[in-house]
Design a protein around this motif. Structure first.
Motif, PDB file in Angstrom:
ATOM      1  N   PHE A  13     -11.706  64.292  20.134  1.00 15.82           N
ATOM      2  CA  PHE A  13     -12.446  64.847  19.006  1.00 15.82           C
ATOM      3  C   PHE A  13     -13.711  64.036  18.779  1.00 15.82           C
ATOM      4  O   PHE A  13     -13.697  62.808  18.824  1.00 15.82           O
ATOM      5  N   VAL A  14     -14.805  64.751  18.488  1.00 13.68           N
ATOM      6  CA  VAL A  14     -16.075  64.101  18.176  1.00 13.68           C
ATOM      7  C   VAL A  14     -16.470  64.372  16.732  1.00 13.68           C
ATOM      8  O   VAL A  14     -16.739  63.456  15.965  1.00 13.68           O
ATOM      9  N   ALA A  15     -16.485  65.647  16.371  1.00 15.46           N
ATOM     10  CA  ALA A  15     -16.911  66.020  15.019  1.00 15.46           C
ATOM     11  C   ALA A  15     -16.356  67.398  14.686  1.00 15.46           C
ATOM     12  O   ALA A  15     -16.096  68.204  15.578  1.00 15.46           O
ATOM     13  N   GLY A  16     -16.202  67.653  13.395  1.00 16.58           N
ATOM     14  CA  GLY A  16     -15.708  68.944  12.962  1.00 16.58           C
ATOM     15  C   GLY A  16     -16.360  69.371  11.664  1.00 16.58           C
ATOM     16  O   GLY A  16     -16.875  68.535  10.903  1.00 16.58           O
ATOM     17  N   ILE A  17     -16.339  70.676  11.412  1.00 14.35           N
ATOM     18  CA  ILE A  17     -16.964  71.217  10.211  1.00 14.35           C
ATOM     19  C   ILE A  17     -16.131  72.399   9.720  1.00 14.35           C
ATOM     20  O   ILE A  17     -15.597  73.176  10.501  1.00 14.35           O
ATOM     21  N   SER A  18     -16.013  72.488   8.403  1.00  7.78           N
ATOM     22  CA  SER A  18     -15.205  73.543   7.801  1.00  7.78           C
ATOM     23  C   SER A  18     -15.903  74.903   7.919  1.00  7.78           C
ATOM     24  O   SER A  18     -17.062  74.993   8.329  1.00  7.78           O
ATOM     25  N   ARG A  19     -15.184  75.918   7.522  1.00  6.31           N
ATOM     26  CA  ARG A  19     -15.725  77.275   7.633  1.00  6.31           C
ATOM     27  C   ARG A  19     -17.056  77.437   6.897  1.00  6.31           C
ATOM     28  O   ARG A  19     -17.981  78.051   7.417  1.00  6.31           O
ATOM     29  N   SER A  20     -17.115  76.875   5.724  1.00  5.11           N
ATOM     30  CA  SER A  20     -18.325  77.025   4.905  1.00  5.11           C
ATOM     31  C   SER A  20     -19.414  76.032   5.270  1.00  5.11           C
ATOM     32  O   SER A  20     -20.574  76.202   4.885  1.00  5.11           O
ATOM     33  N   GLY A  21     -19.023  74.979   5.978  1.00  5.60           N
ATOM     34  CA  GLY A  21     -19.961  73.915   6.295  1.00  5.60           C
ATOM     35  C   GLY A  21     -19.974  72.812   5.259  1.00  5.60           C
ATOM     36  O   GLY A  21     -20.685  71.828   5.409  1.00  5.60           O
ATOM     37  N   GLY A  22     -19.161  72.961   4.230  1.00  4.98           N
ATOM     38  CA  GLY A  22     -19.175  71.986   3.154  1.00  4.98           C
ATOM     39  C   GLY A  22     -18.470  70.683   3.467  1.00  4.98           C
ATOM     40  O   GLY A  22     -18.722  69.670   2.822  1.00  4.98           O
ATOM     41  N   ASP A  23     -17.579  70.709   4.423  1.00  2.00           N
ATOM     42  CA  ASP A  23     -16.829  69.503   4.797  1.00  2.00           C
ATOM     43  C   ASP A  23     -17.040  69.199   6.272  1.00  2.00           C
ATOM     44  O   ASP A  23     -16.947  70.093   7.118  1.00  2.00           O
ATOM     45  N   TYR A  38     -13.927  80.730  10.973  1.00  2.64           N
ATOM     46  CA  TYR A  38     -13.443  79.644  11.807  1.00  2.64           C
ATOM     47  C   TYR A  38     -14.058  78.303  11.435  1.00  2.64           C
ATOM     48  O   TYR A  38     -15.277  78.193  11.271  1.00  2.64           O
ATOM     49  N   ALA A  39     -13.206  77.300  11.332  1.00  6.26           N
ATOM     50  CA  ALA A  39     -13.692  75.933  11.352  1.00  6.26           C
ATOM     51  C   ALA A  39     -14.086  75.625  12.801  1.00  6.26           C
ATOM     52  O   ALA A  39     -13.514  76.193  13.738  1.00  6.26           O
ATOM     53  N   MET A  40     -15.031  74.738  12.956  1.00  6.90           N
ATOM     54  CA  MET A  40     -15.547  74.443  14.289  1.00  6.90           C
ATOM     55  C   MET A  40     -15.449  72.953  14.592  1.00  6.90           C
ATOM     56  O   MET A  40     -15.552  72.110  13.697  1.00  6.90           O
ATOM     57  N   GLY A  41     -15.268  72.675  15.860  1.00  2.40           N
ATOM     58  CA  GLY A  41     -15.208  71.275  16.280  1.00  2.40           C
ATOM     59  C   GLY A  41     -15.972  71.053  17.571  1.00  2.40           C
ATOM     60  O   GLY A  41     -16.170  71.979  18.353  1.00  2.40           O
TER      61      GLY A  41
END
Length: 124
Positions: A47-57, A32-35
C-alpha cells in the motif's frame, strides 16, 4: 465493473517528481474508494496511499508520508498520485485499485479492481 488505466510513470532522478494518473471507466467512480499500491522486483505489492469515495479522507504509508499526495476528481473519474522528493527505493510498478468500501484500506484483499500498472524508476 470498473476499468482502470494508469499513466504518468517514467524515469526520474532522485529528488525529482512525478504525477501518476489513473483513469476509471465503467461503474460510477464515486462509489469506490481508491488506492495506490506499488510492487518492486522480488517484493510483495504494498500500500502507498488511499482516498475515500468523497476524497475527504486520505491515508499514506509511512515511507511516503509527507512526500506523496493522493487526490481524486470525481467529475473526471480520475485519481492522482503526486510524488515528490523521489528516492531510488520508490522504484516500482505502481498500481491503482478500486474498493467498494467507503474508505480506503491497506489490504489488497479489500480492492475489487486493479489497473495494469505503470513503471516508476528513480535513478540515484
Amino acid at each position: 465493473q470498473v476499468h482502470l488505466v494508469e499513466s504518468g510513470g517514467g524515469l526520474v532522478q532522485a529528488g525529482g517528481s512525478l504525477r501518476l494518473s489513473c483513469a476509471a471507466s465503467g461503474d460510477t467512480f464515486s462509489r469506490y474508494a481508491m488506492g495506490w499500491f506499488r510492487q518492486a522486483p522480488g517484493k510483495e505489492r504494498e500500500f502507498v496511499a488511499g482516498i475515500s469515495r468523497s476524497g475527504g479522507d486520505t491515508d499514506y504509508a509511512g515511507s511516503v508520508k509527507g512526500r506523496f499526495t493522493i487526490s481524486r476528481d470525481n467529475t473526471q473519474n480520475t485519481v492522482y498520485l503526486q510524488s515528490n522528493s523521489l528516492k531510488p527505493e520508490d522504484t516500482a510498478v505502481y498500481y491503482c485499485a478500486a474498493s467498494s468500501r467507503l474508505s480506503s484500506s491497506y489490504s489488497r484483499r479489500d480492492y475489487n479492481y486493479w489497473g495494469q500498472g505503470t513503471q516508476v524508476t528513480v535513478s540515484s
